[in-house]
Design a protein around this motif. Structure first.
Motif, PDB file in Angstrom:
ATOM      1  N   GLN A  37       6.488   4.861  -9.375  1.00  0.00           N
ATOM      2  CA  GLN A  37       6.708   3.857  -8.356  1.00  0.00           C
ATOM      3  C   GLN A  37       8.198   3.678  -8.141  1.00  0.00           C
ATOM      4  N   ARG A  41       8.052   0.270  -3.322  1.00  0.00           N
ATOM      5  CA  ARG A  41       7.089   1.183  -2.712  1.00  0.00           C
ATOM      6  C   ARG A  41       5.785   1.193  -3.506  1.00  0.00           C
ATOM      7  N   GLY A  42       4.804   1.929  -3.000  1.00  0.00           N
ATOM      8  CA  GLY A  42       3.546   2.060  -3.708  1.00  0.00           C
ATOM      9  C   GLY A  42       3.625   3.097  -4.812  1.00  0.00           C
ATOM     10  N   LEU A  43       2.552   3.181  -5.576  1.00  0.00           N
ATOM     11  CA  LEU A  43       2.498   4.166  -6.641  1.00  0.00           C
ATOM     12  C   LEU A  43       2.141   5.537  -6.076  1.00  0.00           C
TER      13      LEU A  43
ATOM     14  N   GLN B   6      -0.378  -1.315   4.482  1.00  0.00           N
ATOM     15  CA  GLN B   6      -0.718  -2.684   4.143  1.00  0.00           C
ATOM     16  C   GLN B   6       0.115  -3.633   4.987  1.00  0.00           C
ATOM     17  N   PHE B  91      -1.709  -4.462  -4.228  1.00  0.00           N
ATOM     18  CA  PHE B  91      -1.740  -3.072  -3.797  1.00  0.00           C
ATOM     19  C   PHE B  91      -3.140  -2.689  -3.341  1.00  0.00           C
ATOM     20  N   LEU B 102      -5.614   8.394  -6.621  1.00  0.00           N
ATOM     21  CA  LEU B 102      -5.537   7.291  -5.679  1.00  0.00           C
ATOM     22  C   LEU B 102      -4.252   7.387  -4.865  1.00  0.00           C
ATOM     23  N   PHE B 104      -1.767   5.047  -2.856  1.00  0.00           N
ATOM     24  CA  PHE B 104      -1.442   3.628  -2.773  1.00  0.00           C
ATOM     25  C   PHE B 104      -0.624   3.295  -1.532  1.00  0.00           C
ATOM     26  N   GLY B 105      -0.838   2.080  -1.041  1.00  0.00           N
ATOM     27  CA  GLY B 105       0.049   1.523  -0.041  1.00  0.00           C
ATOM     28  C   GLY B 105       1.272   0.937  -0.724  1.00  0.00           C
ATOM     29  N   ASN B 106       2.220   0.446   0.095  1.00  0.00           N
ATOM     30  CA  ASN B 106       3.459  -0.107  -0.460  1.00  0.00           C
ATOM     31  C   ASN B 106       3.287  -1.510  -1.021  1.00  0.00           C
ATOM     32  N   GLY B 107       2.124  -2.092  -0.805  1.00  0.00           N
ATOM     33  CA  GLY B 107       1.865  -3.406  -1.387  1.00  0.00           C
ATOM     34  C   GLY B 107       2.261  -4.551  -0.476  1.00  0.00           C
TER      35      GLY B 107
END
Lengths: 113, 113
Positions: A37, A41-43, B6, B91, B102, B104-107
């Protein structure tokens, strides 16, 4: 310790050096994954190692898994400033009802140019 | 391929107010997950959708949280009424299924004051 607990919590190295992060977990697993991460930002998924595998490589990444010790390590060779990020291991419990991952708190890696 | 998006990226609300977070998964991904990271703690699973159905909502903290995925496309997570301890980064992630990693989005960073 927590499921998927990383060690160390923070690591600072010079560019070009290798970085090793460790992860311990408590339950049996189907697989173990490492994510990165970047700040804000996202993972991002890096690599997945299954419970019947002992070592896996992907580019400059090397992951080992020792199911007898319930531990894994992530080695980043020849680190670059762009590798600066937080790294998380995540495990999937085969007993879990769905494909939920259990994450640790992460290792914050700083690579100094 | 567009990633997981997101909205909003940040939200600051007062205790007792309502907030709705939105997640648009990668097109074609049937599996959608919500995770949350409270300051200084692990990333915790909240729930898992397969298409429009809740596969696993064992991680939802209490009945102030309501997640929906009408039509099996985007998902919303509503917190009503918000409490101080709900602050954190939420997230969303999606995947095609199985052991696929997975995405992921940036949250969404939620701050409850």
């Amino acid at each position: 310790s927590q499921q998927g607990e990383e060690d160390p919590q923070a690591l600072s190295i010079q560019e070009g050096e290798n970085a090793t992060m460790n992860c311990s977990y408590k339950t049996s697993i189907n697989n173990l994954q490492w994510y990165r991460q970047n700040s804000g930002r996202g993972l991002v998924h890096l690599i997945l190692i299954r419970s019947n595998e002992r070592e896996k490589h992907s580019g400059r990444l090397r992951v080992t898994l020792d199911t007898s010790k319930k531990s894994s390590s992530l080695l980043i060779t020849a680190s670059r400033a762009a590798d600066t990020a937080s790294y998380f291991c995540a495990t999937r419990d085969p007993g879990a009802g769905s494909y939920q991952l259990t994450f640790g708190k992460g290792t914050k890696l700083s690579v100094i140019p | 391929e567009a990633g997981v998006t997101q909205f909003p990226s940040h939200s600051v609300i007062e205790k007792g107010q309502t907030v709705t977070l939105r997640c648009d998964p990668i097109s074609g991904h049937d599996n959608l997950y919500w995770y949350r990271r409270v300051m200084g703690k692990e990333i915790k699973f909240l729930l898992h959708f397969v298409k429009e159905s809740k596969q696993d909502e064992s991680g939802m903290p209490n009945n102030r949280f309501l997640a929906e995925r009408t039509g099996g496309t985007y998902s919303t997570l509503k917190v009503q009424p918000a409490e101080l301890e709900d602050s954190g980064v939420y997230f969303c992630a999606s995947s095609p299924g199985g052991d696929s990693p997975l995405h992921f989005g940036n949250g969404t960073r939620l701050t409850v004051t």
